[in-house]
Design a protein around this motif. Sequence first.
Motif, PDB file in Angstrom:
ATOM      1  N   CYS A   2       0.838  -1.196   0.000  1.00  0.00           N
ATOM      2  CA  CYS A   2       0.000   0.000   0.000  1.00  0.00           C
ATOM      3  C   CYS A   2       0.875   1.249   0.000  1.00  0.00           C
ATOM      4  O   CYS A   2       1.856   1.344   0.727  1.00  0.00           O
ATOM      5  CB  CYS A   2      -0.894  -0.012   1.236  1.00  0.00           C
ATOM      6  SG  CYS A   2      -1.905   1.473   1.394  1.00  0.00           S
ATOM      7  N   ILE A   4      -0.069   4.217   0.944  1.00  0.00           N
ATOM      8  CA  ILE A   4      -0.417   5.140   2.023  1.00  0.00           C
ATOM      9  C   ILE A   4       0.238   4.719   3.330  1.00  0.00           C
ATOM     10  O   ILE A   4       0.945   5.492   3.973  1.00  0.00           O
ATOM     11  CB  ILE A   4      -1.947   5.241   2.180  1.00  0.00           C
ATOM     12  CG1 ILE A   4      -2.552   5.837   0.898  1.00  0.00           C
ATOM     13  CG2 ILE A   4      -2.315   6.093   3.406  1.00  0.00           C
ATOM     14  CD1 ILE A   4      -4.064   5.859   0.878  1.00  0.00           C
ATOM     15  N   CYS A   5      -0.004   3.497   3.731  1.00  0.00           N
ATOM     16  CA  CYS A   5       0.510   3.060   5.026  1.00  0.00           C
ATOM     17  C   CYS A   5       1.804   2.261   4.882  1.00  0.00           C
ATOM     18  O   CYS A   5       2.445   1.953   5.872  1.00  0.00           O
ATOM     19  CB  CYS A   5      -0.548   2.249   5.771  1.00  0.00           C
ATOM     20  SG  CYS A   5      -0.988   0.702   4.939  1.00  0.00           S
ATOM     21  N   CYS A  10      -2.853  -3.783   4.585  1.00  0.00           N
ATOM     22  CA  CYS A  10      -2.888  -2.448   5.145  1.00  0.00           C
ATOM     23  C   CYS A  10      -2.989  -2.454   6.665  1.00  0.00           C
ATOM     24  O   CYS A  10      -3.602  -3.326   7.262  1.00  0.00           O
ATOM     25  CB  CYS A  10      -4.102  -1.677   4.589  1.00  0.00           C
ATOM     26  SG  CYS A  10      -3.821  -1.018   2.948  1.00  0.00           S
ATOM     27  N   CYS A  14      -5.495   2.552   8.089  1.00  0.00           N
ATOM     28  CA  CYS A  14      -5.272   3.098   6.748  1.00  0.00           C
ATOM     29  C   CYS A  14      -6.594   3.198   5.999  1.00  0.00           C
ATOM     30  O   CYS A  14      -7.425   2.301   6.075  1.00  0.00           O
ATOM     31  CB  CYS A  14      -4.313   2.184   5.986  1.00  0.00           C
ATOM     32  SG  CYS A  14      -4.117   2.639   4.253  1.00  0.00           S
ATOM     33  N   ASN A  16      -7.144   2.753   3.030  1.00  0.00           N
ATOM     34  CA  ASN A  16      -7.240   1.685   2.036  1.00  0.00           C
ATOM     35  C   ASN A  16      -7.518   0.319   2.650  1.00  0.00           C
ATOM     36  O   ASN A  16      -7.715  -0.655   1.927  1.00  0.00           O
ATOM     37  CB  ASN A  16      -5.933   1.583   1.238  1.00  0.00           C
ATOM     38  CG  ASN A  16      -5.876   2.624   0.139  1.00  0.00           C
ATOM     39  OD1 ASN A  16      -6.860   3.279  -0.169  1.00  0.00           O
ATOM     40  ND2 ASN A  16      -4.706   2.793  -0.446  1.00  0.00           N
TER      41      ASN A  16
HETATM   42 ZN    ZN Z   1      -2.786   1.025   3.438  1.00  0.00          ZN
END
Ligand code: ZN
Length: 79
Positions: A2, A4-5, A10, A14, A16
């Motif tokens: 991922c 983002i995280c 995840c 997060c 997502n």
């Molecule tokens: Zn994530």
Amino acid sequence: MCMICRQSPCHPSCPNAPDPPTVYTCQHCGEPIVAGDEYLEIDGVYYHLEDCASDAAMDILLNRCGASKGVAEVDDQWT
Ligand SMILES: [Zn+2]
Ligand SMILES: [Zn+2]
């Protein structure tokens, strides 16, 4: 992984992250009750404990427990 995280799968916080699996469905709001949520169960019907149980409690009383509600009115016999 991922973006983002930076974890796979995840991190739970997060955006997502997949929604946790639905365990029950809340009778009051219709939203899923997921793992980790506290719930109230009455006769096999489930409610979110924090968000919905207090709102649903009055309905439960009225619909299942024979309670009744009304508007108090002064008896006008003496006026
Ligand atoms: Zn994530
Ligand atoms: Zn609910």
